[in-house]
Each structure stands twice: as structure tokens, then as C-alpha cells.
Scaffold this motif. Structure first.
Motif, mmCIF file in Angstrom:
data_model
loop_
_atom_site.group_PDB
_atom_site.id
_atom_site.type_symbol
_atom_site.label_atom_id
_atom_site.label_comp_id
_atom_site.label_asym_id
_atom_site.label_seq_id
_atom_site.Cartn_x
_atom_site.Cartn_y
_atom_site.Cartn_z
ATOM 1 N N PRO A 11 17.550 17.960 -31.244
ATOM 2 C CA PRO A 11 18.970 18.228 -31.045
ATOM 3 C C PRO A 11 19.653 17.004 -30.449
ATOM 4 C CG PRO A 11 17.634 19.460 -29.468
ATOM 5 C CD PRO A 11 16.698 18.788 -30.402
ATOM 6 N N ASP A 12 20.841 16.700 -30.939
ATOM 7 C CA ASP A 12 21.610 15.595 -30.378
ATOM 8 C C ASP A 12 22.850 16.148 -29.710
ATOM 9 O OD1 ASP A 12 23.353 16.185 -32.468
ATOM 10 O OD2 ASP A 12 22.886 14.388 -33.604
ATOM 11 N N ARG A 13 23.609 15.272 -29.090
ATOM 12 C CA ARG A 13 24.798 15.687 -28.344
ATOM 13 C C ARG A 13 25.774 16.461 -29.233
ATOM 14 N NH1 ARG A 13 27.799 14.578 -23.817
ATOM 15 N NH2 ARG A 13 30.035 14.424 -24.180
ATOM 16 N N ALA A 14 25.966 16.014 -30.453
ATOM 17 C CA ALA A 14 26.896 16.686 -31.366
ATOM 18 C C ALA A 14 26.430 18.108 -31.665
ATOM 19 C CB ALA A 14 27.052 15.887 -32.655
ATOM 20 N N GLU A 15 25.139 18.295 -31.887
ATOM 21 C CA GLU A 15 24.628 19.645 -32.170
ATOM 22 C C GLU A 15 24.763 20.537 -30.941
ATOM 23 O OE1 GLU A 15 20.737 22.095 -33.740
ATOM 24 O OE2 GLU A 15 20.555 19.940 -33.458
ATOM 25 N N GLU A 34 31.327 19.292 -18.294
ATOM 26 C CA GLU A 34 30.673 20.100 -17.265
ATOM 27 C C GLU A 34 30.408 21.505 -17.811
ATOM 28 O OE1 GLU A 34 29.891 19.135 -13.979
ATOM 29 O OE2 GLU A 34 30.406 17.105 -14.646
ATOM 30 N N LEU A 35 29.191 22.002 -17.599
ATOM 31 C CA LEU A 35 28.817 23.321 -18.101
ATOM 32 C C LEU A 35 28.756 24.339 -16.978
ATOM 33 C CD1 LEU A 35 25.860 22.364 -20.457
ATOM 34 C CD2 LEU A 35 28.265 22.656 -21.039
ATOM 35 N N GLY A 36 29.249 25.523 -17.258
ATOM 36 C CA GLY A 36 29.107 26.644 -16.343
ATOM 37 C C GLY A 36 27.827 27.392 -16.663
ATOM 38 N N SER A 37 27.450 28.291 -15.777
ATOM 39 C CA SER A 37 26.191 29.022 -15.974
ATOM 40 C C SER A 37 26.232 29.916 -17.209
ATOM 41 C CB SER A 37 25.839 29.841 -14.734
ATOM 42 O OG SER A 37 26.848 30.778 -14.452
ATOM 43 N N LEU A 38 27.391 30.493 -17.529
ATOM 44 C CA LEU A 38 27.474 31.319 -18.740
ATOM 45 C C LEU A 38 27.322 30.472 -19.995
ATOM 46 C CD1 LEU A 38 30.280 33.881 -17.876
ATOM 47 C CD2 LEU A 38 27.828 34.278 -18.045
ATOM 48 N N GLU A 39 27.936 29.296 -20.001
ATOM 49 C CA GLU A 39 27.788 28.403 -21.154
ATOM 50 C C GLU A 39 26.338 27.968 -21.319
ATOM 51 O OE1 GLU A 39 31.830 25.920 -21.755
ATOM 52 O OE2 GLU A 39 30.788 25.586 -19.850
ATOM 53 N N ARG A 66 23.812 20.343 -15.674
ATOM 54 C CA ARG A 66 25.216 20.499 -15.292
ATOM 55 C C ARG A 66 26.184 19.985 -16.345
ATOM 56 N NH1 ARG A 66 23.008 19.266 -9.904
ATOM 57 N NH2 ARG A 66 23.389 21.109 -8.647
ATOM 58 N N THR A 67 25.696 19.141 -17.241
ATOM 59 C CA THR A 67 26.570 18.513 -18.232
ATOM 60 C C THR A 67 26.002 18.668 -19.636
ATOM 61 O OG1 THR A 67 25.463 16.364 -18.128
ATOM 62 C CG2 THR A 67 27.251 16.746 -16.526
ATOM 63 N N VAL A 68 26.819 18.346 -20.617
ATOM 64 C CA VAL A 68 26.372 18.359 -22.016
ATOM 65 C C VAL A 68 25.203 17.388 -22.188
ATOM 66 C CG1 VAL A 68 27.026 17.861 -24.396
ATOM 67 C CG2 VAL A 68 28.612 19.102 -22.908
ATOM 68 N N ASP A 69 25.286 16.228 -21.566
ATOM 69 C CA ASP A 69 24.192 15.261 -21.674
ATOM 70 C C ASP A 69 22.896 15.806 -21.053
ATOM 71 O OD1 ASP A 69 25.658 13.354 -23.071
ATOM 72 O OD2 ASP A 69 26.255 12.279 -21.255
ATOM 73 N N ASP A 70 23.004 16.463 -19.885
ATOM 74 C CA ASP A 70 21.819 17.080 -19.272
ATOM 75 C C ASP A 70 21.202 18.104 -20.220
ATOM 76 O OD1 ASP A 70 22.381 15.698 -16.876
ATOM 77 O OD2 ASP A 70 23.251 17.460 -15.894
ATOM 78 N N ALA A 71 22.050 18.933 -20.819
ATOM 79 C CA ALA A 71 21.571 19.970 -21.727
ATOM 80 C C ALA A 71 20.906 19.361 -22.951
ATOM 81 C CB ALA A 71 22.724 20.879 -22.148
ATOM 82 N N THR A 72 21.521 18.314 -23.495
ATOM 83 C CA THR A 72 20.942 17.639 -24.663
ATOM 84 C C THR A 72 19.565 17.099 -24.330
ATOM 85 O OG1 THR A 72 23.162 17.042 -25.434
ATOM 86 C CG2 THR A 72 21.301 15.799 -26.352
ATOM 87 N N GLU A 73 19.436 16.464 -23.177
ATOM 88 C CA GLU A 73 18.152 15.906 -22.756
ATOM 89 C C GLU A 73 17.104 17.004 -22.589
ATOM 90 O OE1 GLU A 73 16.547 13.523 -18.909
ATOM 91 O OE2 GLU A 73 18.486 12.911 -19.724
ATOM 92 N N LEU A 74 17.490 18.108 -21.978
ATOM 93 C CA LEU A 74 16.565 19.229 -21.783
ATOM 94 C C LEU A 74 16.084 19.793 -23.107
ATOM 95 C CD1 LEU A 74 15.293 21.446 -19.847
ATOM 96 C CD2 LEU A 74 17.301 22.782 -20.491
ATOM 97 N N LEU A 75 17.005 20.012 -24.045
ATOM 98 C CA LEU A 75 16.634 20.607 -25.323
ATOM 99 C C LEU A 75 15.775 19.659 -26.148
ATOM 100 C CD1 LEU A 75 19.945 22.461 -26.208
ATOM 101 C CD2 LEU A 75 17.945 23.301 -24.956
#
Length: 97
Positions: A11-15, A34-39, A66-75
Motif C-alpha cells: 500500500p502507498d500513500r495514495a491508496e 492527522e487521523l482520528g481514532s475512528l478513521e 497519528r498521520t497518513v504517513d504513519d498509517a502507510t508505513e504501518l500497513l
């Protein structure tokens, strides 16, 4: 990305933004950094469905995203962990073991 992802895709940032956009039926370019817990909860569910992986996040791992970049890295880490035999367990960068 159209259709189901190939197993070798990461997965990349765009996805990630596209998956997040489905929460609230909005355009991907309107997803805040910035991401909320529901997002984040929504994103994890979408990711698990798309990739057929179960994420094993404890409270610290969840809180570190906490951020889109953090989420991308995790996924991305989750997909790579699955490939190397550590399925489902991924730690975002900076997370304490």
C-alpha cells in the motif's frame, strides 16, 4: 488501484488516502493528514478486508499511528511481515517494543 490488490503490492500513500476517503464518502484529496481514532479503525478494517491480513495492534501500536504517513508505513510493514512469516504483526516506525 482497481480491483483486489496483488499479493506483491505494498500500500502507498495514495491508496491509504483512498481507503480513508471511503470513511465519510469524501474525495481522497480532502483526507486530512492527522487521523482520528475512528478513521484509523476504519482504515484497519478496510486494509484487513482488501489484503486478507489481520493486524495485531496493541494500544501502543494503535496510538503511534497519528498521520497518513504513519498509517502507510504501518500497513506496508504488515504486508512485508506477512511475506517474511510474521503475519499480522507490524510495528510503526518509532514504536517501542
Amino acid at each position: 488501484m482497481t480491483g483486489a490488490p496483488r499479493p506483491d503490492d505494498l500500500p502507498d500513500r495514495a491508496e491509504v488516502r483512498t481507503m480513508l476517503a471511503a470513511f465519510g464518502q469524501r474525495a481522497a484529496d480532502t483526507v486530512p493528514e492527522e487521523l482520528g481514532s475512528l478513521e484509523l479503525t476504519w482504515l484497519v478494517a478496510e486494509f484487513e478486508q482488501r489484503y486478507g491480513l489481520q493486524l495485531d495492534l496493541d494500544d501502543d501500536g494503535f496510538g503511534a499511528v497519528r498521520t497518513v504517513d504513519d498509517a502507510t508505513e504501518l500497513l506496508r510493514a504488515a504486508v512485508l511481515a506477512q511475506r517474511t512469516g510474521h503475519a499480522g504483526h507490524a510495528e510503526p516506525a518509532g514504536a517501542q517494543p
